[in-house]
Write an enzyme that holds these catalytic residues in place. Structure first.
Site, PDB file in Angstrom:
ATOM      1  N   GLY A  13       0.838  -1.203   0.000  1.00  0.00           N
ATOM      2  CA  GLY A  13       0.000   0.000   0.000  1.00  0.00           C
ATOM      3  C   GLY A  13       0.868   1.246   0.000  1.00  0.00           C
ATOM      4  O   GLY A  13       0.506   2.287   0.557  1.00  0.00           O
ATOM      5  N   GLY A  46       1.486   5.204   3.546  1.00  0.00           N
ATOM      6  CA  GLY A  46       2.750   5.004   2.827  1.00  0.00           C
ATOM      7  C   GLY A  46       3.486   6.317   2.629  1.00  0.00           C
ATOM      8  O   GLY A  46       4.705   6.397   2.814  1.00  0.00           O
ATOM      9  N   ASP A  48      -2.982   3.050  19.195  1.00  0.00           N
ATOM     10  CA  ASP A  48      -3.911   3.098  20.332  1.00  0.00           C
ATOM     11  C   ASP A  48      -3.137   3.351  21.635  1.00  0.00           C
ATOM     12  O   ASP A  48      -3.572   4.123  22.491  1.00  0.00           O
ATOM     13  CB  ASP A  48      -4.689   1.780  20.394  1.00  0.00           C
ATOM     14  CG  ASP A  48      -5.256   1.445  19.024  1.00  0.00           C
ATOM     15  OD1 ASP A  48      -5.999   2.280  18.491  1.00  0.00           O
ATOM     16  OD2 ASP A  48      -4.912   0.391  18.460  1.00  0.00           O
ATOM     17  N   HIS A  75      -7.671  -3.826  17.700  1.00  0.00           N
ATOM     18  CA  HIS A  75      -7.606  -2.446  17.211  1.00  0.00           C
ATOM     19  C   HIS A  75      -8.989  -2.093  16.656  1.00  0.00           C
ATOM     20  O   HIS A  75      -9.250  -2.179  15.466  1.00  0.00           O
ATOM     21  CB  HIS A  75      -6.531  -2.287  16.137  1.00  0.00           C
ATOM     22  CG  HIS A  75      -6.620  -0.963  15.434  1.00  0.00           C
ATOM     23  ND1 HIS A  75      -6.326   0.220  16.065  1.00  0.00           N
ATOM     24  CD2 HIS A  75      -7.015  -0.632  14.188  1.00  0.00           C
ATOM     25  CE1 HIS A  75      -6.527   1.228  15.228  1.00  0.00           C
ATOM     26  NE2 HIS A  75      -6.951   0.736  14.081  1.00  0.00           N
TER      27      HIS A  75
HETATM   28  P1  NAI Z   1      -5.140   4.367   1.465  1.00  0.00           P
HETATM   29  O1  NAI Z   1      -6.416   3.920   0.838  1.00  0.00           O
HETATM   30  O2  NAI Z   1      -4.710   5.782   1.348  1.00  0.00           O
HETATM   31  O3  NAI Z   1      -3.955   3.476   0.899  1.00  0.00           O
HETATM   32  C1  NAI Z   1      -4.019   2.093   0.839  1.00  0.00           C
HETATM   33  C2  NAI Z   1      -3.169   1.663  -0.343  1.00  0.00           C
HETATM   34  O4  NAI Z   1      -3.090   0.237  -0.310  1.00  0.00           O
HETATM   35  C3  NAI Z   1      -3.776   2.065  -1.689  1.00  0.00           C
HETATM   36  O5  NAI Z   1      -2.790   2.752  -2.438  1.00  0.00           O
HETATM   37  C4  NAI Z   1      -4.131   0.715  -2.317  1.00  0.00           C
HETATM   38  O6  NAI Z   1      -3.940   0.714  -3.725  1.00  0.00           O
HETATM   39  C5  NAI Z   1      -3.152  -0.213  -1.621  1.00  0.00           C
HETATM   40  N1  NAI Z   1      -3.552  -1.621  -1.594  1.00  0.00           N
HETATM   41  C6  NAI Z   1      -4.792  -2.144  -1.444  1.00  0.00           C
HETATM   42  N2  NAI Z   1      -4.746  -3.485  -1.524  1.00  0.00           N
HETATM   43  C7  NAI Z   1      -3.455  -3.804  -1.693  1.00  0.00           C
HETATM   44  C8  NAI Z   1      -2.775  -5.034  -1.865  1.00  0.00           C
HETATM   45  N3  NAI Z   1      -3.445  -6.195  -1.879  1.00  0.00           N
HETATM   46  N4  NAI Z   1      -1.445  -5.015  -2.032  1.00  0.00           N
HETATM   47  C9  NAI Z   1      -0.777  -3.852  -2.055  1.00  0.00           C
HETATM   48  N5  NAI Z   1      -1.355  -2.655  -1.920  1.00  0.00           N
HETATM   49  C10 NAI Z   1      -2.679  -2.633  -1.732  1.00  0.00           C
HETATM   50  O7  NAI Z   1      -5.232   3.911   2.985  1.00  0.00           O
HETATM   51  P2  NAI Z   1      -4.338   4.367   4.228  1.00  0.00           P
HETATM   52  O8  NAI Z   1      -4.940   5.576   4.834  1.00  0.00           O
HETATM   53  O9  NAI Z   1      -2.905   4.400   3.813  1.00  0.00           O
HETATM   54  O10 NAI Z   1      -4.605   3.174   5.250  1.00  0.00           O
HETATM   55  C11 NAI Z   1      -4.154   1.868   4.972  1.00  0.00           C
HETATM   56  C12 NAI Z   1      -4.765   0.879   5.937  1.00  0.00           C
HETATM   57  O11 NAI Z   1      -4.341   1.148   7.266  1.00  0.00           O
HETATM   58  C13 NAI Z   1      -6.294   0.904   5.983  1.00  0.00           C
HETATM   59  O12 NAI Z   1      -6.747  -0.448   6.041  1.00  0.00           O
HETATM   60  C14 NAI Z   1      -6.595   1.603   7.286  1.00  0.00           C
HETATM   61  O13 NAI Z   1      -7.865   1.235   7.790  1.00  0.00           O
HETATM   62  C15 NAI Z   1      -5.471   1.084   8.140  1.00  0.00           C
HETATM   63  N6  NAI Z   1      -5.188   1.845   9.350  1.00  0.00           N
HETATM   64  C16 NAI Z   1      -4.801   1.139  10.455  1.00  0.00           C
HETATM   65  C17 NAI Z   1      -4.480   1.755  11.629  1.00  0.00           C
HETATM   66  C18 NAI Z   1      -4.064   0.953  12.823  1.00  0.00           C
HETATM   67  O14 NAI Z   1      -3.860   1.570  13.898  1.00  0.00           O
HETATM   68  N7  NAI Z   1      -3.904  -0.354  12.776  1.00  0.00           N
HETATM   69  C19 NAI Z   1      -4.549   3.218  11.744  1.00  0.00           C
HETATM   70  C20 NAI Z   1      -4.910   3.901  10.526  1.00  0.00           C
HETATM   71  C21 NAI Z   1      -5.212   3.209   9.369  1.00  0.00           C
END
Ligand code: NAI
Length: 328
Positions: A11, A17, A161, A189
């Site tokens: 991602g 990223g 968290d 989470h």
């Molecule tokens: P985003 O939508 O901006 O970026 C996600 C990227 O992952 C996109 O560029 C997409 O093309 C790519 N992607 C999707 N499936 C993929 C795959 N199979 N292989 C490679 N790349 C893939 O989302 P963002 O804001 O960067 O968040 C990413 C994830 O992190 C989300 O699931 C979000 O819910 C999660 N998250 C988790 C947190 C935690 O504390 N554990 C906190 C904040 C976000």
């Protein structure tokens, strides 16, 4: 000069990223004397790959002295080849009309493939951090899809968290964040997580008597920490990104370089401690040293805590049951 470490980020063209890659390449995650090679995975989609190229151009333009190489991938098998650290950030977000079940299914498909690819090609000591949601269950799926890797290679991110819990308490007490130790966030989470301050200390003294406000703790603090992600979305129109990237850096840095005796919360596979069934990916207090984490054991669990810990466990068990068919 140390041998470069290979770091995969999935991602990589997404929001997190964009906040993560530059900090890894600058040495904030693995140390200022540790060269890194970035292996970046995005979906094959033309737009995503083009966006990834753009981010890589910017990383190039920083001329990071520690960056020893960088490559773009659309296949997990090449992206994870020989990696020492894998940050699994990319996940399928919940789309309109998508049920929780559909979300689990879509992510199950991603994390089984990525788990197998890690199993096949990553370093035998790879440190995997799953950030993409539902992070605990995605980490569980990846771990179960990688039978030749030790379970301790897999973790889920609870550090955001944990950091939120520290910051909210520090503000309430009017004390520096760095003065608080022994914070715990148990469980998933998700809003069911349980930030537990019973063992926390402030400047070495117990935090709970200093706070002396159980109603605030139960009715304001716990829900504020639990629902902070939603509050950020509400305010920013986008989910937490820089703070999530920061937490990922904290998590991996402590895992690799050690927490110096400090407790940190990590989502790890349970060994059955604290009544959490074996293998459930659950937020536990840990210390880290010599590239390994160790769960803090033997803490007393009172009735209130047991209830909260069971609630977040029930949610994880439900998620686990929802993906069981993918792991046969
Ligand atoms: P985003 O939508 O901006 O970026 C996600 C990227 O992952 C996109 O560029 C997409 O093309 C790519 N992607 C999707 N499936 C993929 C795959 N199979 N292989 C490679 N790349 C893939 O989302 P963002 O804001 O960067 O968040 C990413 C994830 O992190 C989300 O699931 C979000 O819910 C999660 N998250 C988790 C947190 C935690 O504390 N554990 C906190 C904040 C976000």
């Amino acid at each position: 000069m140390k041998k470069p470490m290979r770091v995969a980020v999935t991602g990589a063209a997404g929001q997190i990223g964009y906040s993560l890659l530059f900090r890894i390449a600058s040495g904030e995650m693995l140390g200022k004397d540790q060269p890194v090679i970035l292996q970046l995975l995005e979906i094959p989609d033309e737009k995503a790959q083009k966006a990834l190229k753009g981010v890589m151009m910017e990383v190039d333009d920083c001329a990071f002295p520690l960056l020893a190489g960088m490559s773009a991938h659309s296949d997990a098998n090449t992206a994870f080849k020989d990696v020492d650290v894998a940050l699994l950030v990319g996940a399928r977000p919940r789309g309109p009309g998508m049920e929780r079940k559909d979300l689990l299914e879509a992510n199950g498909a991603i994390f089984t493939v990525q788990g197998r690819a890690l199993d096949a090609g990553a370093s035998r000591n790879v440190k995997v951090l799953v950030v993409g949601n539902p992070a605990n269950t995605n980490a569980y799926i990846a771990m179960k899809s990688a039978p030749s890797l030790d379970k301790s290679c897999f973790t889920a991110m609870l550090r955001l968290d944990h950091n939120r819990a520290l910051s909210q308490l520090a503000t309430k007490l009017g004390k520096p964040v760095a003065s608080i130790e022994k914070m715990i966030v148990w469980g998933n989470h998700s809003p069911t997580m349980y930030p537990d301050i019973r063992f926390a200390t402030v400047e070495g003294k117990p935090a709970k008597p200093m706070l002396n406000d159980d109603a605030w703790y139960k009715d304001t603090y716990i829900p504020t920490v639990g629902k902070r992600g939603a509050a950020i979305i509400e305010a920013r129109g986008l989910s937490s990104a820089a703070s999530a990237a920061n937490a990922a850096i904290d998590h991996v840095r402590d895992w690799v370089l050690g927490s110096n005796g400090k407790w940190v919360t990590m989502g790890i596979a349970s060994d059955g401690s604290y009544g959490i069934p074996q293998d459930v990916m659950y937020g536990f207090p840990c210390t880290t040293a010599n590239g390994k984490f160790e769960m803090v054991k033997g803490l007393e669990i009172d009735d209130f805590s047991r209830e909260r810990m069971n609630k977040t466990l029930a949610e994880l068990e439900e998620e686990r049951a929802g993906v069981a068919h993918l792991l046969k």
